[in-house]
Design an enzyme around this catalytic site. Sequence first.
Site, mmCIF file in Angstrom:
data_model
loop_
_atom_site.group_PDB
_atom_site.id
_atom_site.type_symbol
_atom_site.label_atom_id
_atom_site.label_comp_id
_atom_site.label_asym_id
_atom_site.label_seq_id
_atom_site.Cartn_x
_atom_site.Cartn_y
_atom_site.Cartn_z
ATOM 1 N N ASN A 9 0.876 -1.177 0.000
ATOM 2 C CA ASN A 9 0.000 0.000 0.000
ATOM 3 C C ASN A 9 0.909 1.221 0.000
ATOM 4 O OD1 ASN A 9 -1.756 2.083 0.595
ATOM 5 N ND2 ASN A 9 -2.210 1.376 2.696
ATOM 6 N N TRP A 10 0.974 1.906 -1.134
ATOM 7 C CA TRP A 10 1.926 3.026 -1.262
ATOM 8 C C TRP A 10 1.430 4.292 -0.584
ATOM 9 C CZ3 TRP A 10 3.936 2.906 -7.073
ATOM 10 C CH2 TRP A 10 4.502 1.646 -7.311
ATOM 11 N N LYS A 11 0.173 4.311 -0.165
ATOM 12 C CA LYS A 11 -0.410 5.504 0.473
ATOM 13 C C LYS A 11 -0.161 6.723 -0.418
ATOM 14 C CE LYS A 11 0.005 3.228 4.880
ATOM 15 N NZ LYS A 11 0.113 3.318 6.311
ATOM 16 N N HIS A 95 -9.480 1.405 5.032
ATOM 17 C CA HIS A 95 -8.177 1.459 5.720
ATOM 18 C C HIS A 95 -8.320 2.342 6.962
ATOM 19 C CE1 HIS A 95 -4.030 2.549 6.576
ATOM 20 N NE2 HIS A 95 -3.702 1.426 5.968
ATOM 21 N N GLU A 97 -6.620 4.666 8.075
ATOM 22 C CA GLU A 97 -6.414 6.102 7.818
ATOM 23 C C GLU A 97 -7.669 6.725 7.205
ATOM 24 O OE1 GLU A 97 -2.725 5.522 5.714
ATOM 25 O OE2 GLU A 97 -1.814 4.930 7.619
ATOM 26 N N GLU A 165 -5.329 -4.917 10.695
ATOM 27 C CA GLU A 165 -4.249 -3.960 10.886
ATOM 28 C C GLU A 165 -4.482 -3.208 12.192
ATOM 29 O OE1 GLU A 165 -2.320 -2.791 6.921
ATOM 30 O OE2 GLU A 165 -4.125 -1.577 7.095
ATOM 31 N N GLY A 171 2.759 2.058 10.887
ATOM 32 C CA GLY A 171 3.744 3.121 10.722
ATOM 33 C C GLY A 171 4.459 3.492 12.014
ATOM 34 N N SER A 211 3.549 -2.294 10.338
ATOM 35 C CA SER A 211 4.994 -2.410 10.516
ATOM 36 C C SER A 211 5.566 -3.770 10.101
ATOM 37 C CB SER A 211 5.389 -2.060 11.957
ATOM 38 O OG SER A 211 5.051 -0.704 12.224
ATOM 39 N N GLY A 232 2.900 -1.132 4.260
ATOM 40 C CA GLY A 232 2.974 0.283 3.909
ATOM 41 C C GLY A 232 4.416 0.670 3.660
ATOM 42 N N GLY A 233 5.056 1.258 4.670
ATOM 43 C CA GLY A 233 6.410 1.807 4.557
ATOM 44 C C GLY A 233 7.410 0.909 3.844
HETATM 45 P P1 PGA Z 1 2.978 0.192 7.657
HETATM 46 O O1 PGA Z 1 1.497 0.417 7.056
HETATM 47 O O2 PGA Z 1 3.488 -1.093 7.043
HETATM 48 O O3 PGA Z 1 3.759 1.374 7.239
HETATM 49 O O4 PGA Z 1 2.825 0.063 9.132
HETATM 50 C C1 PGA Z 1 0.604 -0.638 6.856
HETATM 51 C C2 PGA Z 1 -0.713 -0.140 6.312
HETATM 52 O O5 PGA Z 1 -1.170 0.938 6.744
HETATM 53 O O6 PGA Z 1 -1.343 -0.786 5.447
#
Ligand code: PGA
Length: 249
Positions: A9-11, A95, A97, A165, A171, A211, A232-233
């Site tokens: 997930n590149w956000k 998600h 967020e 999640e 993150g 993470s 994500g990251g």
């Molecule tokens: P993260 O994000 O790997 O940076 O913790 C995961 C996500 O929000 O899908």
Amino acid sequence: MKKSLIAGNWKMYKTPKESVEFAKELVKNTGFHDDRDILICPPFTSLLQVSEVVSGTALKLGAQNVCFEDEGAFTGEISTGMLKETGVEYIICGHSERRNIFGETNFVVNKKVRKTAEAGINPILCVGEKLEERESGKAFEVISSQVRESLEGFKQPEMIVVAYEPVWAIGTGKTATPEQAEEVHAFIRNLLAELFDKNLSESIIILYGGSVKPDNIDSIMLQKNIDGVLVGGASLKVDSFTRIIDYKA
Ligand code: PGA
């Protein structure tokens, strides 16, 4: 055999140009696997161009969000029809967020999940508790209502992917221990068996996210009810995402 799913997930990272360069590098490093699917979810503005890069390769394409209406006066929104033409096979729905920053409720997420599946695209339904909910012993209650309400009346369970999640792990560098995650995944699978049917629930992919990194992927993927990860990251760099894709089964 059920394939695992490794999703990035590149956000809100990478311009179209950066996305294309990155996708090309990833394609060079990623072959087809019998036992795992690989998915990248770039921002909307990169989808069309990245689609050309990944077409015919081992990389599948997904979007990060969608509108629950087909078309109309919804300024700033993107429909399933628009996304379908870019070649996406998955859409992330709800998600944390989206839920916590943009106020999406289970009711809204439910409409997105349905719209997505109706368009022939696999919804990735995200659920997960906040830190204070875990600390006050409410994690399972919260996850249960998120799953039940987001899937109420949903008639295409064979298309769904669920992502657990925990919000406190996204993150932050804090990961749920593999055992903590497994406990929730088993709980979600039982809920799915209750909502749909037992055999079907066994075939539903349940991802862990929060993470996920090269140094914890192998122990996460060892868990019985963890069928993949939403990253994500660590999906933003070719070397770390490649190491995650190449997890040891
Ligand atoms: P993260 O994000 O790997 O940076 O913790 C995961 C996500 O929000 O899908």
